[in-house]
Design a protein around this motif. Structure first.
Motif, PDB file in Angstrom:
ATOM      1  N   GLY A   1      35.755  42.002   1.308  1.00 35.99           N
ATOM      2  CA  GLY A   1      34.743  41.676   0.320  1.00 35.99           C
ATOM      3  C   GLY A   1      34.949  40.400  -0.470  1.00 35.99           C
ATOM      4  O   GLY A   1      34.170  40.109  -1.383  1.00 35.99           O
ATOM      5  N   LEU A   2      35.971  39.617  -0.156  1.00 41.74           N
ATOM      6  CA  LEU A   2      36.166  38.373  -0.901  1.00 41.74           C
ATOM      7  C   LEU A   2      35.181  37.318  -0.405  1.00 41.74           C
ATOM      8  O   LEU A   2      35.042  37.106   0.803  1.00 41.74           O
ATOM      9  CB  LEU A   2      37.603  37.881  -0.781  1.00 41.74           C
ATOM     10  CG  LEU A   2      38.644  38.799  -1.423  1.00 41.74           C
ATOM     11  CD1 LEU A   2      40.035  38.219  -1.248  1.00 41.74           C
ATOM     12  CD2 LEU A   2      38.351  39.028  -2.901  1.00 41.74           C
ATOM     13  N   PRO A   3      34.497  36.650  -1.329  1.00 42.40           N
ATOM     14  CA  PRO A   3      33.435  35.708  -0.951  1.00 42.40           C
ATOM     15  C   PRO A   3      33.935  34.277  -0.797  1.00 42.40           C
ATOM     16  O   PRO A   3      34.202  33.587  -1.774  1.00 42.40           O
ATOM     17  CB  PRO A   3      32.474  35.806  -2.142  1.00 42.40           C
ATOM     18  CG  PRO A   3      33.377  36.062  -3.312  1.00 42.40           C
ATOM     19  CD  PRO A   3      34.522  36.895  -2.770  1.00 42.40           C
ATOM     20  N   PHE A   4      34.075  33.833   0.417  1.00 38.30           N
ATOM     21  CA  PHE A   4      34.475  32.450   0.683  1.00 38.30           C
ATOM     22  C   PHE A   4      33.259  31.675   1.162  1.00 38.30           C
ATOM     23  O   PHE A   4      32.460  32.197   1.933  1.00 38.30           O
ATOM     24  CB  PHE A   4      35.556  32.395   1.764  1.00 38.30           C
ATOM     25  CG  PHE A   4      36.786  33.158   1.420  1.00 38.30           C
ATOM     26  CD1 PHE A   4      37.716  32.653   0.537  1.00 38.30           C
ATOM     27  CD2 PHE A   4      37.014  34.412   1.972  1.00 38.30           C
ATOM     28  CE1 PHE A   4      38.855  33.365   0.211  1.00 38.30           C
ATOM     29  CE2 PHE A   4      38.145  35.133   1.654  1.00 38.30           C
ATOM     30  CZ  PHE A   4      39.067  34.605   0.771  1.00 38.30           C
ATOM     31  N   PRO A   5      33.134  30.440   0.743  1.00 34.53           N
ATOM     32  CA  PRO A   5      31.990  29.654   1.221  1.00 34.53           C
ATOM     33  C   PRO A   5      32.116  29.336   2.716  1.00 34.53           C
ATOM     34  O   PRO A   5      33.229  29.300   3.260  1.00 34.53           O
ATOM     35  CB  PRO A   5      32.064  28.378   0.381  1.00 34.53           C
ATOM     36  CG  PRO A   5      33.465  28.295  -0.111  1.00 34.53           C
ATOM     37  CD  PRO A   5      33.986  29.702  -0.180  1.00 34.53           C
ATOM     38  N   ALA A   6      30.976  29.128   3.344  1.00 38.08           N
ATOM     39  CA  ALA A   6      30.970  28.709   4.750  1.00 38.08           C
ATOM     40  C   ALA A   6      31.791  27.431   4.873  1.00 38.08           C
ATOM     41  O   ALA A   6      31.730  26.554   4.018  1.00 38.08           O
ATOM     42  CB  ALA A   6      29.547  28.476   5.221  1.00 38.08           C
ATOM     43  N   GLY A   7      32.583  27.352   5.918  1.00 35.68           N
ATOM     44  CA  GLY A   7      33.403  26.174   6.169  1.00 35.68           C
ATOM     45  C   GLY A   7      34.769  26.218   5.516  1.00 35.68           C
ATOM     46  O   GLY A   7      35.607  25.354   5.780  1.00 35.68           O
ATOM     47  N   ALA A   8      35.023  27.215   4.670  1.00 37.87           N
ATOM     48  CA  ALA A   8      36.324  27.305   3.988  1.00 37.87           C
ATOM     49  C   ALA A   8      37.470  27.432   4.985  1.00 37.87           C
ATOM     50  O   ALA A   8      38.578  26.956   4.725  1.00 37.87           O
ATOM     51  CB  ALA A   8      36.342  28.479   3.014  1.00 37.87           C
ATOM     52  N   GLU A   9      37.195  28.029   6.133  1.00 40.80           N
ATOM     53  CA  GLU A   9      38.253  28.236   7.128  1.00 40.80           C
ATOM     54  C   GLU A   9      38.800  26.923   7.680  1.00 40.80           C
ATOM     55  O   GLU A   9      39.862  26.901   8.288  1.00 40.80           O
ATOM     56  CB  GLU A   9      37.786  29.142   8.264  1.00 40.80           C
ATOM     57  CG  GLU A   9      36.489  28.766   8.897  1.00 40.80           C
ATOM     58  CD  GLU A   9      35.268  29.212   8.086  1.00 40.80           C
ATOM     59  OE1 GLU A   9      34.255  28.490   8.178  1.00 40.80           O
ATOM     60  OE2 GLU A   9      35.307  30.212   7.372  1.00 40.80           O
ATOM     61  N   ASP A  10      38.091  25.823   7.458  1.00 38.45           N
ATOM     62  CA  ASP A  10      38.544  24.513   7.933  1.00 38.45           C
ATOM     63  C   ASP A  10      39.343  23.741   6.889  1.00 38.45           C
ATOM     64  O   ASP A  10      39.780  22.618   7.151  1.00 38.45           O
ATOM     65  CB  ASP A  10      37.339  23.668   8.366  1.00 38.45           C
ATOM     66  CG  ASP A  10      36.570  24.315   9.506  1.00 38.45           C
ATOM     67  OD1 ASP A  10      37.209  24.901  10.408  1.00 38.45           O
ATOM     68  OD2 ASP A  10      35.330  24.243   9.490  1.00 38.45           O
ATOM     69  N   GLU A  11      39.529  24.327   5.716  1.00 38.97           N
ATOM     70  CA  GLU A  11      40.215  23.653   4.615  1.00 38.97           C
ATOM     71  C   GLU A  11      41.700  24.041   4.575  1.00 38.97           C
ATOM     72  O   GLU A  11      42.061  25.158   4.954  1.00 38.97           O
ATOM     73  CB  GLU A  11      39.566  24.021   3.282  1.00 38.97           C
ATOM     74  CG  GLU A  11      38.105  23.610   3.178  1.00 38.97           C
ATOM     75  CD  GLU A  11      37.916  22.110   3.247  1.00 38.97           C
ATOM     76  OE1 GLU A  11      38.781  21.366   2.748  1.00 38.97           O
ATOM     77  OE2 GLU A  11      36.891  21.678   3.818  1.00 38.97           O
ATOM     78  N   PRO A  12      42.572  23.163   4.071  1.00 29.19           N
ATOM     79  CA  PRO A  12      43.994  23.493   3.943  1.00 29.19           C
ATOM     80  C   PRO A  12      44.297  24.319   2.684  1.00 29.19           C
ATOM     81  O   PRO A  12      45.342  24.959   2.601  1.00 29.19           O
ATOM     82  CB  PRO A  12      44.667  22.128   3.851  1.00 29.19           C
ATOM     83  CG  PRO A  12      43.614  21.227   3.278  1.00 29.19           C
ATOM     84  CD  PRO A  12      42.303  21.753   3.778  1.00 29.19           C
ATOM     85  N   HIS A  13      43.369  24.329   1.713  1.00 33.61           N
ATOM     86  CA  HIS A  13      43.529  25.084   0.469  1.00 33.61           C
ATOM     87  C   HIS A  13      42.181  25.707   0.130  1.00 33.61           C
ATOM     88  O   HIS A  13      41.150  25.026   0.145  1.00 33.61           O
ATOM     89  CB  HIS A  13      43.971  24.167  -0.678  1.00 33.61           C
ATOM     90  CG  HIS A  13      44.008  24.855  -2.007  1.00 33.61           C
ATOM     91  ND1 HIS A  13      45.113  25.538  -2.454  1.00 33.61           N
ATOM     92  CD2 HIS A  13      43.067  24.973  -2.979  1.00 33.61           C
ATOM     93  CE1 HIS A  13      44.862  26.038  -3.654  1.00 33.61           C
ATOM     94  NE2 HIS A  13      43.613  25.709  -3.993  1.00 33.61           N
ATOM     95  N   VAL A  14      42.196  27.000  -0.171  1.00 35.84           N
ATOM     96  CA  VAL A  14      40.973  27.727  -0.514  1.00 35.84           C
ATOM     97  C   VAL A  14      41.262  28.609  -1.715  1.00 35.84           C
ATOM     98  O   VAL A  14      42.354  29.181  -1.825  1.00 35.84           O
ATOM     99  CB  VAL A  14      40.491  28.595   0.675  1.00 35.84           C
ATOM    100  CG1 VAL A  14      39.274  29.419   0.297  1.00 35.84           C
ATOM    101  CG2 VAL A  14      40.200  27.733   1.891  1.00 35.84           C
ATOM    102  N   GLU A  15      40.295  28.701  -2.623  1.00 38.06           N
ATOM    103  CA  GLU A  15      40.422  29.570  -3.793  1.00 38.06           C
ATOM    104  C   GLU A  15      39.176  30.429  -3.941  1.00 38.06           C
ATOM    105  O   GLU A  15      38.083  30.016  -3.565  1.00 38.06           O
ATOM    106  CB  GLU A  15      40.557  28.752  -5.082  1.00 38.06           C
ATOM    107  CG  GLU A  15      41.788  27.921  -5.166  1.00 38.06           C
ATOM    108  CD  GLU A  15      41.902  27.183  -6.500  1.00 38.06           C
ATOM    109  OE1 GLU A  15      41.172  27.522  -7.458  1.00 38.06           O
ATOM    110  OE2 GLU A  15      42.736  26.266  -6.570  1.00 38.06           O
ATOM    111  N   VAL A  16      39.368  31.602  -4.518  1.00 37.55           N
ATOM    112  CA  VAL A  16      38.256  32.457  -4.920  1.00 37.55           C
ATOM    113  C   VAL A  16      38.646  33.072  -6.264  1.00 37.55           C
ATOM    114  O   VAL A  16      39.809  33.413  -6.477  1.00 37.55           O
ATOM    115  CB  VAL A  16      37.945  33.536  -3.853  1.00 37.55           C
ATOM    116  CG1 VAL A  16      39.083  34.495  -3.655  1.00 37.55           C
ATOM    117  CG2 VAL A  16      36.673  34.284  -4.185  1.00 37.55           C
TER     118      VAL A  16
END
Length: 131
Positions: A26-41
């Motif tokens: 259920g964590l909401p990540f924006p589209a394309g986040a999987e291509d980033e080296p750092h992601v936050e929610v």
């Protein structure tokens, strides 16, 4: 001023695999986040959960080496049935079970699965009123 707890991070080998797992929780990540080296929610309470790839961590710490999986995060479910269903769905998708669902002596239905990096993730629901 005293420091304020604000964020907790997770080092991951494969951002896309990790975000796919945590999206199922259920964590909401924006589209394309999987291509980033750092992601936050940001989750309720204003706490930030952060993911960094091993390569990203090495970019500022060349000696960084991932350690063995340890700890993990816990996700509260609405009820025992949701614990059962979520555990079964994750296992059916290929994530290893660390513990099948059980009634814990502290009054919760509990189960554990491993994320793509081997961290144990708890799934729980209150069975009784906390003491």
């Amino acid at each position: 001023m005293a420091p304020t707890f604000n964020a907790i991070g997770l080092a991951v080998a494969d951002m896309a695999a990790s975000l796919s797992f945590y999206r199922r929780l259920g964590l909401p990540f924006p589209a394309g986040a999987e291509d980033e080296p750092h992601v936050e929610v940001t989750v309720s309470g204003g706490i930030r959960l952060m993911w960094d790839t091993h390569a990203s961590l090495r970019s500022f710490d060349p000696d960084y080496e991932p350690g063995p999986p340890s700890g993990g995060w816990a996700f509260r479910c609405a009820d025992a049935a949701e614990v059962e269903k979520l555990h079964a769905d994750l296992v059916a998708t290929g994530y290893p079970s660390a513990q099948e669902p059980w009634d814990a002596p502290w009054g919760q239905r509990y189960a554990q699965v491993r994320d793509p990096d081997g961290n144990v993730v708890d799934l729980f629901a209150q069975l009784t009123s906390p003491q």
